[in-house]
Enzyme design. Structure first.
Site, PDB file in Angstrom:
ATOM      1  N   GLU A  31       0.863  -1.164   0.000  1.00  0.00           N
ATOM      2  CA  GLU A  31       0.000   0.000   0.000  1.00  0.00           C
ATOM      3  C   GLU A  31       0.911   1.228   0.000  1.00  0.00           C
ATOM      4  O   GLU A  31       1.808   1.336   0.845  1.00  0.00           O
ATOM      5  CB  GLU A  31      -0.874   0.007   1.263  1.00  0.00           C
ATOM      6  N   ARG A 258       6.092 -12.659   9.131  1.00  0.00           N
ATOM      7  CA  ARG A 258       6.678 -11.365   8.816  1.00  0.00           C
ATOM      8  C   ARG A 258       7.984 -11.200   9.572  1.00  0.00           C
ATOM      9  O   ARG A 258       8.196 -11.798  10.625  1.00  0.00           O
ATOM     10  CB  ARG A 258       5.707 -10.216   9.040  1.00  0.00           C
ATOM     11  N   LYS A 268       4.555   0.804   9.753  1.00  0.00           N
ATOM     12  CA  LYS A 268       4.596   2.024   8.940  1.00  0.00           C
ATOM     13  C   LYS A 268       4.044   3.208   9.715  1.00  0.00           C
ATOM     14  O   LYS A 268       4.456   4.338   9.500  1.00  0.00           O
ATOM     15  CB  LYS A 268       3.835   1.812   7.632  1.00  0.00           C
TER      16      LYS A 268
END
Ligand code: ATP
Ligand code: MG
Length: 750
Positions: A31, A258, A268
């Site tokens: 994104e 992850r 983020k």
């Protein structure tokens, strides 16, 4: 690229072999709401790496369904990162926003099938109606709306005729599903916001769960690889495609763990906060775990890719030690970059017996590096050395220049200190020294012994440079907020001195500054007037050294790591060992973890297992005592062998010695390498199980402690341990504790 085959590659190979797909098509779907970080690098390496390895292709897709957070500058940063890592996406960059019309049509189709409805509950009601993990949810009364009404409302939502939050489009799945994600998930919501690409056309925006699977389908993706937190979303992924009948050549989702790294943040949101707060200079601040940050600091793409490969692809989330990343860059640069001299904290040296000047020919690389090249290195009467390379009161083992001890100037001569010049405050401001004319590097006939060679620069030709040293951005190993930011993570040295060869004629250069570390000309701030170098990484892992000092060596560190939960991802091979250890061999997970993760330990264990059929006994001693030894040493440096450890464990199992004595025997084995059987014999450590020997000792202990005997008999049974302890002590730990227990119990009864 990975040499080993991880579980994703195994799946891909099976799918190709079975003819499920002819070509592998993957995608990297960020994104564009922030700069990519090292976690994204891992995802990039996996997606692009797999496509490349199996002759398929990988798309770069901006997953841009949220108009309020996205921006083209992030799109550019994402493209840069992928390119810098050396990967190529197929055709142009893809954008989920380009699929908005198609996605809308699919939604209409679901409505027409009666599989989706417009809900008008408030956000809070929706949450409430969803139920809990232990309680089924209830369906909204709006779920009964007719297809026509739903179509009309959805159209109005699209056209901007409704307020934000007034309606949402939901899939009609199952409000009682155990997987809460399936409780009529939201497919669309109203947003009256400007989209950085789609402009102001849209007033409804698709949710991830709806947009992602369909975007994958539209692009002909075969393997949709994502991180573990989407595991429960997989059911929606499948539901959407299956319900719409998009079943031929459809993609399937696969999840991996992850990446997390200690001493930094990867969210983020927090990265954005760091940038906005000004605690860092921007998204490319060299202290950040962003790809732009690593790149600016001087990391190479090869080192990042190598790191991503080395940590493997796992199915369980974990944290990787940042030292592993630092190892990767050090390893990459070690043989690649020229070695030059820079003095960070200059101390003037005047050679009282040197006149004139000369130019030395100094090799850029040491002999064991297969690269060649050299530079001209000016030398004259006035030089600078590193302040810490001279000491008036040298500590023990100080190998550098002192009043008594000469030192070699790297690539040049040996010097001897003759006089120390101090200022009014008593600070050393200059050293007057003699050079030894017959000690020139390479043609030294002086016979003078020195303990080290230090870096230096020639005062007349050295250039002033700025050097930026970086420390961990966070003090906390697992930082939770910006409060944990390390206030001393940046240290700027304005007046470092560098030899003249290091004035750049092209950017993008890395050097090893001898004895200091690896450095990179800052790609943003470097100018001819103000050359700036970033420290990429030190020469050694100074961090773990620091850590070692304040951790007592006897503490089994491997175990520590598990207790704190700070462990790195397991490779596939390690995972396989772990599974066997906890399964077939019935080890407890902690011990299995310690062994499986460490190749030295697991191979030691496997060899010992061949000698002794006590998997648990062996595992315990190897995961603790042997592991402690192997922290500092290689297997070949150990005095004892797996065979001897097997012997030791056998002696415990057949009760020749107690586990307590075994530890003592082990300490001996570490020192002398003798067989444990010999040690036990020679020291008379054989366990004593004969009651005829133990009973008199018990009698003695009881006679000496009549009060305790009385108290015990009066009901204070806690004192039992006291008696056992006394007896064991009297036998120097040689008495068999089980026998002692039984005998004491018997004795204390009367
Ligand atoms: P956020 O931090 O906002 O949750 P995100 O990290 O999920 O965002 P995306 O831009 O959605 O960021 O991620 C793009 C791709 O990179 C996704 O496929 C995601 O799974 C993967 N990815 C993101 N973070 C990591 C990570 N730490 N380790 C491995 N892959 C990651
Ligand atoms: Mg995400």
């Amino acid at each position: 690229m990975s040499e080993h085959k991880d579980f994703l590659r195994t799946i891909v190979e099976e799918d190709l072999a079975s003819g499920k797909y002819e070509e592998v098509v993957t995608r990297f779907p960020p994104e564009p709401n922030g700069f990519p970080h090292i976690g994204h690098a891992k995802s990039i390496c996996i997606n692009f790496g797999i496509a490349k390895a199996y002759g398929g292709h990988c798309n770069l897709r901006m997953d841009d369904t949220n108009p309020t957070t996205e921006d083209t500058k992030y799109v550019e940063a994402l493209k840069d990162a992928v390119e810098w890592l050396g990967f190529k996406w197929e055709d142009g960059v893809r954008y989920t926003s380009d699929y908005f019309p198609k996605l809308y049509d699919y939604a209409v189709e679901l409505i027409k099938m009666g599989e989706a409805y417009v809900d008008s509950l408030s956000e809070e009601e929706i949450r409430e109606y969803r139920g809990t993990v232990t309680q089924a949810g209830r369906r909204s009364k709006y779920a009964q709306r007719s297809v026509e009404e739903n179509l009309a409302l959805f159209e109005q939502m699209k056209n901007g005729e409704c307020k934000e939050g007034e309606h949402v489009l939901r899939a009609k799945i199952d409000m009682g599903a155990a997987n809460m994600k399936l409780r009529d998930p939201l497919l669309y919501r109203i947003r009256h916001a400007h989209h950085y690409r789609a402009g102001d056309v849209w007033h409804v925006y698709p949710m991830y769960d709806f947009a992602h699977c369909l975007s994958d389908y539209i692009e002909g993706i075969t393997h949709s690889i994502c991180t573990l937190e989407f595991e429960n979303n997989r059911a929606i992924y499948d539901w959407v495609l299956d319900t719409l009948g998009l079943t031929a050549h459809r993609p399937y989702q696969h999840e991996f763990a992850r990446l997390g790294i200690n001493y930094t943040v990867m969210s983020k949101r927090l990265l954005l906060e760091l940038v906005k707060s000004g605690k860092v200079s921007g998204w490319d601040d060299p202290r950040l775990p962003t790809i732009a940050g690593y790149r600016r600091r001087g990391y190479t793409p090869e080192s990042i890719i190598h790191f991503c490969d080395s940590i493997g692809v796992a199915k369980a989330n974990s944290t990787v030690d940042v030292a592993q990343l630092e190892f990767a860059i050090r390893d990459d640069l070690n043989t690649k970059v020229p070695r030059v001299m820079c003095v960070l904290d200059p101390l003037k040296v005047t050679l009282i017996n040197y006149e004139g000047s000369e130019v030395l020919d100094a090799s850029y690389y040491p002999e064991d590096v297969p690269k060649e090249g050299s530079r001209a290195l000016p030398f004259s009467k006035e030089l600078y050395i590193e302040r810490e390379d001279f000491s008036l009161n040298p500590p023990k083992d100080y190998n550098r220049l002192t009043l008594e001890q000469p030192v070699r100037l790297r690539h040049a001569y040996i010097i001897t200190c003759k006089e120390v010049v101090k200022d009014a405050e008593g600070n050393i401001v200059e050293i007057k020294a003699e050079y030894h004319a017959d000690s020139k590097s390479g043609v030294d006939t002086s016979g003078i012994k020195v303990k080290s060679a230090i870096q230096w620069v020639d005062a007349a030709t050295a250039k002033i440079v700025e050097v930026r040293l970086y420390d961990r951005l966070f003090q906390d190993e697992a930082p939770q907020s910006l409060e944990d930011v390390n206030p001393d993570s940046l240290h700027i040295i304005k007046n470092a001195l560098i030899e003249p060869a290091v004035i750049l004629d092209r950017p993008d250069e890395r050097f090893q500054f001898e004895r200091q570390g690896y450095f990179y000309a800052d790609p943003v701030d470097y100018t001819d007037q103000n050359p700036v170098f970033n420290k990429i990484v030190g020469l050694k892992d100074s961090w773990s050294k620091k850590k070692k000092i304040d951790t007592p060596i006897l503490k089994p560190q491997v175990k520590n790591e598990q207790i704190e939960g700070e462990v790195s991802a397991m490779s596939v091979a390690e995972q396989a060992l772990f599974d066997r250890y906890t399964g077939e061999l019935q080890l407890n997970p902690e011990v299995a973890n310690t062994l499986a993760r460490d190749a030295k330990l697991s191979s030691f264990y496997e060899t010992a297992l061949g000698e002794c059929d006590s998997p648990i006994g062996l595992a315990n001693i190897i995961a603790n005592e042997v592991a402690r030894e192997l922290k500092e040493k290689e297997v070949r440096e150990l005095k004892f062998t797996p065979m001897q450890i097997a012997q030791l464990v056998k002696m415990i199992e057949d009760e020749t010695i107690s586990t307590k004595i075994a530890k003592q025997v082990f300490e001996e084995m570490v020192l002398c390498g003798e067989d444990p059987t010999h040690i036990v014999e020679a020291k008379g450590l054989v366990q004593i199980s004969d009651p005829a020997f133990i009973l008199p000792i018990i009698d003695e202990v009881m006679a000496k402690n009549p009060d305790n005997v009385e108290k015990y008999r009066a009901g204070n049974t806690k004192l039992f341990g006291f008696f056992v302890g006394q007896v064991l002590k009297a036998t120097e730990g040689k008495a068999n504790p089980q026998v002692v227990n039984a005998l004491i119990e018997e004795k204390l009864k009367h």
